[in-house]
Design an enzyme around this catalytic site. Sequence first.
Site, PDB file in Angstrom:
ATOM      1  NE  ARG A   1       2.949   6.949  -8.590  1.00 38.71           N
ATOM      2  CZ  ARG A   1       2.405   5.782  -8.289  1.00 38.71           C
ATOM      3  NH1 ARG A   1       2.583   5.254  -7.086  1.00 38.71           N
ATOM      4  NH2 ARG A   1       1.691   5.114  -9.181  1.00 38.71           N
TER       5      ARG A   1
ATOM      6  NE  ARG B   1      -2.851   4.698   2.081  1.00 38.49           N
ATOM      7  CZ  ARG B   1      -3.293   3.629   1.444  1.00 38.49           C
ATOM      8  NH1 ARG B   1      -4.255   2.901   1.979  1.00 38.49           N
ATOM      9  NH2 ARG B   1      -2.793   3.298   0.262  1.00 38.49           N
TER      10      ARG B   1
ATOM     11  CD  GLN C   1      -2.759  -1.026   2.547  1.00 41.11           C
ATOM     12  OE1 GLN C   1      -3.538  -0.097   2.736  1.00 41.11           O
ATOM     13  NE2 GLN C   1      -2.598  -2.005   3.435  1.00 41.11           N
ATOM     14  CG  LEU C   2       4.811   3.172   2.422  1.00 42.19           C
ATOM     15  CD1 LEU C   2       4.042   4.374   2.960  1.00 42.19           C
ATOM     16  CD2 LEU C   2       5.794   2.648   3.465  1.00 42.19           C
TER      17      LEU C   2
ATOM     18  CG  ASN D   1       8.263  16.297  -0.584  1.00 39.84           C
ATOM     19  OD1 ASN D   1       7.075  16.484  -0.310  1.00 39.84           O
ATOM     20  ND2 ASN D   1       8.669  15.911  -1.794  1.00 39.84           N
TER      21      ASN D   1
ATOM     22  NE  ARG E   1      -1.772  -0.462  -4.378  1.00 39.13           N
ATOM     23  CZ  ARG E   1      -2.227  -1.305  -3.461  1.00 39.13           C
ATOM     24  NH1 ARG E   1      -2.604  -0.848  -2.275  1.00 39.13           N
ATOM     25  NH2 ARG E   1      -2.321  -2.583  -3.712  1.00 39.13           N
TER      26      ARG E   1
ATOM     27  NE  ARG F   1      12.145 -13.246  -3.288  1.00 42.18           N
ATOM     28  CZ  ARG F   1      12.635 -12.093  -3.713  1.00 42.18           C
ATOM     29  NH1 ARG F   1      12.724 -11.063  -2.882  1.00 42.18           N
ATOM     30  NH2 ARG F   1      13.063 -11.961  -4.954  1.00 42.18           N
TER      31      ARG F   1
ATOM     32  NE  ARG G   1      18.515 -12.628  -5.439  1.00 40.67           N
ATOM     33  CZ  ARG G   1      19.043 -12.159  -6.569  1.00 40.67           C
ATOM     34  NH1 ARG G   1      18.859 -10.878  -6.899  1.00 40.67           N
ATOM     35  NH2 ARG G   1      19.750 -12.933  -7.363  1.00 40.67           N
TER      36      ARG G   1
END
Length: 259
Positions: free
Chosen positions: A123, A226, A118-119, A215, A121, A199, A133
């Site tokens: 910008r 959110r 979700q995060l 920023n 998404r 994984r 990995r």
Amino acid sequence: MKVTLLAHTQLSEKFYDSFDIYGEFSEYEGNKVDRSNATDGQIISLSAIRTCYSSNAPSEIFNLEGEKYFGKQASDGEGGTDADRLIRHIMKSGHTSTMEHLNFTFAVEGVSRSLLAQLTRHRHFSFSVQSQRYVKFGSDDKSGGMDYITPHTVNDEKEMIGLAGVPYAATEIYKKAMKKAQKYYDELREAGVPAEDARMVLPNAATCNLVMTGNLRSILDFCSKRLSKQAQHEIRMLAEKLRDEVVAVEPWTKSFFGK
């Protein structure tokens, strides 16, 4: 979940040294910043805003205009200094690009991969994320196996009836699913499957750590979406913690996060 502010935008020592109080260059203590009770973020914001509308050079704006804005009470009746009034005006007008000069870097620890999806998404954030990995999550690895997030809606009050007619709680179902995911991951690793492929059986609930930079404008935009009651509980909690970390170092931003 743990959120720690690692760094935020501050004035450079060279710029501090340029502040002229009594006709000569001053040191950090006792300069106009202290006398004006202005934070570094406010000074940067004022410099950015006034650069757009002033004939003065950006490096000179605080020296030439700082006392005018930080030395007077706000004329809009909403409290603070006239610098606060100017920033409020700019925010209301939508000229929020002037807030992009203030950056904040956070350590975000123990959040789910579901939250991460979700995060990302949003910008204009930068991320460095713990890798599934290169970090091994086997039960016998240094990690001790995967940690996971349990949603607050998964609790003992929610029950279902099993095939044998015996009721069992949602938490029991959830824990079994997590244990199975760990078991299958361990078995795949034992079978020689590399971590980057094993994984695939790890759930969205698996936790991760990340470093995130954004920023002020982007953080405000993120929180406006959110902090809503419609947002999922975990990411709403993240928004609250990000807000609190920003407000702690730049208190003047509090009103821009809404209620």
